[in-house]
Design a protein around this motif. Structure first.
Motif, PDB file in Angstrom:
ATOM      1  N   ALA A 120      34.025   5.262-113.802  1.00 43.88           N
ATOM      2  CA  ALA A 120      35.090   4.279-113.308  1.00 43.88           C
ATOM      3  C   ALA A 120      35.625   4.124-114.803  1.00 43.88           C
ATOM      4  O   ALA A 120      36.999   3.987-114.731  1.00 43.88           O
ATOM      5  N   GLN A 121      35.070   4.077-115.660  1.00 41.24           N
ATOM      6  CA  GLN A 121      35.730   3.658-117.075  1.00 41.24           C
ATOM      7  C   GLN A 121      36.579   4.650-117.524  1.00 41.24           C
ATOM      8  O   GLN A 121      37.754   4.490-118.043  1.00 41.24           O
ATOM      9  N   HIS A 122      36.089   5.952-117.455  1.00 41.89           N
ATOM     10  CA  HIS A 122      36.813   7.290-117.929  1.00 41.89           C
ATOM     11  C   HIS A 122      38.150   7.262-116.955  1.00 41.89           C
ATOM     12  O   HIS A 122      39.222   7.508-117.311  1.00 41.89           O
ATOM     13  N   ALA A 123      38.122   7.084-115.795  1.00 43.22           N
ATOM     14  CA  ALA A 123      38.952   7.212-114.851  1.00 43.22           C
ATOM     15  C   ALA A 123      40.176   6.133-115.118  1.00 43.22           C
ATOM     16  O   ALA A 123      41.273   6.257-114.979  1.00 43.22           O
ATOM     17  N   ARG A 124      39.904   4.864-115.339  1.00 44.11           N
ATOM     18  CA  ARG A 124      40.605   3.713-115.612  1.00 44.11           C
ATOM     19  C   ARG A 124      41.275   4.186-117.085  1.00 44.11           C
ATOM     20  O   ARG A 124      42.438   3.700-117.001  1.00 44.11           O
ATOM     21  N   ALA A 125      40.490   4.524-117.928  1.00 44.77           N
ATOM     22  CA  ALA A 125      41.337   4.990-119.306  1.00 44.77           C
ATOM     23  C   ALA A 125      42.360   5.832-118.900  1.00 44.77           C
ATOM     24  O   ALA A 125      43.564   5.966-119.667  1.00 44.77           O
ATOM     25  N   TRP A 126      42.073   7.029-118.215  1.00 45.38           N
ATOM     26  CA  TRP A 126      43.301   8.107-117.983  1.00 45.38           C
ATOM     27  C   TRP A 126      44.359   7.444-117.228  1.00 45.38           C
ATOM     28  O   TRP A 126      45.557   7.815-117.466  1.00 45.38           O
ATOM     29  N   ARG A 127      44.129   6.641-116.251  1.00 44.18           N
ATOM     30  CA  ARG A 127      45.202   6.197-115.432  1.00 44.18           C
ATOM     31  C   ARG A 127      45.978   5.261-116.378  1.00 44.18           C
ATOM     32  O   ARG A 127      47.111   5.250-116.141  1.00 44.18           O
ATOM     33  N   LEU A 128      45.341   4.315-117.364  1.00 50.33           N
ATOM     34  CA  LEU A 128      46.030   3.361-118.003  1.00 50.33           C
ATOM     35  C   LEU A 128      46.842   4.387-119.078  1.00 50.33           C
ATOM     36  O   LEU A 128      48.288   3.952-119.263  1.00 50.33           O
ATOM     37  N   GLY A 129      46.466   5.342-119.443  1.00 54.92           N
ATOM     38  CA  GLY A 129      47.073   6.234-120.461  1.00 54.92           C
ATOM     39  C   GLY A 129      48.399   6.824-119.871  1.00 54.92           C
ATOM     40  O   GLY A 129      49.519   6.907-120.531  1.00 54.92           O
ATOM     41  N   LEU A 130      48.105   7.385-118.502  1.00 57.54           N
ATOM     42  CA  LEU A 130      49.292   7.795-117.752  1.00 57.54           C
ATOM     43  C   LEU A 130      50.461   7.038-117.670  1.00 57.54           C
ATOM     44  O   LEU A 130      51.802   7.194-117.759  1.00 57.54           O
ATOM     45  N   LEU A 131      50.054   5.637-117.062  1.00 58.81           N
ATOM     46  CA  LEU A 131      50.876   4.714-117.121  1.00 58.81           C
ATOM     47  C   LEU A 131      51.747   4.311-118.220  1.00 58.81           C
ATOM     48  O   LEU A 131      52.921   4.292-118.165  1.00 58.81           O
ATOM     49  N   LEU A 132      51.079   4.359-119.253  1.00 61.94           N
ATOM     50  CA  LEU A 132      51.599   3.771-120.753  1.00 61.94           C
ATOM     51  C   LEU A 132      52.742   4.801-121.063  1.00 61.94           C
ATOM     52  O   LEU A 132      53.790   4.623-121.234  1.00 61.94           O
TER      53      LEU A 132
END
Length: 460
Positions: A433-445
């Motif tokens: 879940a933390q990996h997924a959250r990090a990737w999604r935040l990176g993509l949004l940024l």
């Protein structure tokens, strides 16, 4: 009342065959999953290439019409800037594509211009858009080998679509059945199957046309062996006019505006869509005018002149065989460039659905392994790095291209991909879940930065 009962319809494939097809569907999907996803993702974005070019180069003119004399001035100006043995292709404004563009090409030589309504030229060489197109078409490998690999990917996708339908007897009946909020595997399976069946005609068309485009060289080679003892020139002659005798003497362009008027008179029911000038500035040049009717997918009218303005030949829809007409529309049908922005938007949304189908297919397989007590956390992280990492890396290349248009974007993409996959395989200190959250935040940024940079330049 009759006692006879209607026979219940059954799937015309045995359960054993269904299991075998499902197994092959999984193996084929897993073997090509990453490259299928990459090709689908880049293709989805590449649909908007005309819009992306002008987003990168906001000062370029967008002509709403191009008079014959302005078209002649644009071709004459381009002919002075390129070698005399190249080909020039001028596309006029139409409902399908906004603005007028001019391309000069031969082998690795490639120049692009936007054409203003007065015929003046502005560079349209957009670094990131070109990078994206070549990543989709040939993965930045040598054109023959890269195109062949992308063509094989189209075949794999086509096979996966067919085997997926055959392996799921309930896929039609359960077309609107979504199990949300429960098991992740069941939720992903429903999403995978529903998106797969709802957009199946589009997915099938995209995979088939992509395979034909990518494997065109191989198809020509096979046809030449079967029909002409290996002479590929005879196969190409079925679709392309043979070149005239070589005459490299210098020659001025003829009266192009007059040729456009003469061509229009010979295709009264079609609108002039493009002009092609082969070998401008040479005595063996050829000027070809293409026209498209209101209900046609691609240009089917053609009038060709020589360097002296003499009519050589003409073709109209009634003269074309069905196979030739279909082949001519493969590229436009694949990229969605036969209509305006609404068509491109529909292609973009359907392309995102195909990306989701590819992504969820591997996610289902990984979740099934976990449910059976054989988890593969490293592969789960790697697949997450592919699905979320590729959009992030593409966004980073767009940011780099904004500040350094001459940067080696393919090398940056390769390096970013290797680092993302290697980092995902090695970094096991965080939960999925933390990996997924990090990737999604990176993509949004990253997407936010891209929007601010390119959107801000439009406002300046």
């Amino acid at each position: 009342m009759s006692n006879t009962r209607k026979k219940q319809w059954r799937w015309p494939i045995s359960a054993e065959t269904v299991r075998a097809v499902l197994s092959s569907h999984s193996v084929l999907g897993l073997a090509f999953a990453a490259i299928i996803y990459l090709v689908c993702l880049t293709g989805t974005i590449a649909v908007f290439a005309p819009d992306l070019q002008r987003l990168e180069l906001p000062g370029t003119p967008v002509a709403t019409r191009l008079a014959p004399d302005a078209a002649a001035r644009a071709l004459a100006a381009a002919a002075k800037q390129v070698p005399s043995d190249v080909s020039l292709n001028l596309t006029l404004p139409s409902a399908a594509r906004e603005g007028a563009t001019l391309v000069a090409y031969k082998g690795k030589f490639d120049r692009n211009w936007a054409v203003a309504e007065d015929g003046s030229l502005s560079s349209l060489d957009a670094a990131w858009t070109d990078f994206l197109l070549y990543l989709h078409i040939c993965l930045h490998l040598p054109r023959t080998w890269g195109g062949f690999l992308v063509g094989l990917t189209g075949v794999a996708l086509l096979s996966s679509l067919v085997s997926g339908i055959l392996a799921h007897p309930r896929v039609i009946r359960d077309a609107f059945h979504l199990r949300l909020g429960g098991s992740r595997r069941l939720q992903e399976a429903d999403l995978h199957n529903r998106l797969g069946i709802w957009a199946l005609p589009f997915h099938f068309t995209l995979a088939l046309t992509g395979a034909l485009l990518g494997l065109s060289t191989l198809i020509v080679a096979v046809l030449s062996l079967l029909l002409y003892r290996g002479d590929t020139r005879q196969v190409y002659a079925l679709f392309i006019d043979p070149p005239p005798p070589v005459d490299a003497r210098a020659a001025a362009l003829p009266d192009v505006a007059g040729l456009i008027a003469r061509a229009q008179a010979r295709m009264p029911s079609a609108a002039i869509e493009s002009l092609a000038v082969a070998r401008p500035g040479r005595a063996d040049m050829r000027i070809t005018v293409h026209g498209r009717g209101a209900r046609q997918l691609v240009s089917q009218d053609e009038v060709q002149f020589d360097g002296k303005g003499q009519l050589l030949h003409e073709e109209h829809p009634r003269d074309l065989a069905l196979g030739t007409t279909l082949l001519g529309g493969i590229g436009q049908l694949h990229f969605g460039w036969f209509g305006g922005f609404p068509i491109r938007l529909a292609y973009g949304l359907l392309g995102l659905a195909l990306c989701a189908v590819t992504s969820s297919g591997v996610t289902i397989w990984l979740a099934r392994r976990r449910d059976r007590g054989r988890p593969a956390p490293a592969w789960e992280r790697i697949w997450m790095a592919v699905c979320w990492g590729q959009p992030v890396i593409l966004a980073l290349t767009a940011i780099l291209a904004f500040f350094v248009p001459t940067a080696p974007l393919p090398s940056f993409w390769v390096t970013g991909t290797i680092l993302a996959v290697a980092g995902a395989a090695a970094w096991n200190r965080a939960s999925m879940a933390q990996h997924a959250r990090a990737w999604r935040l990176g993509l949004l940024l990253c997407c936010g930065i891209v929007a601010m940079l390119y959107g801000g330049r439009l406002l300046v």
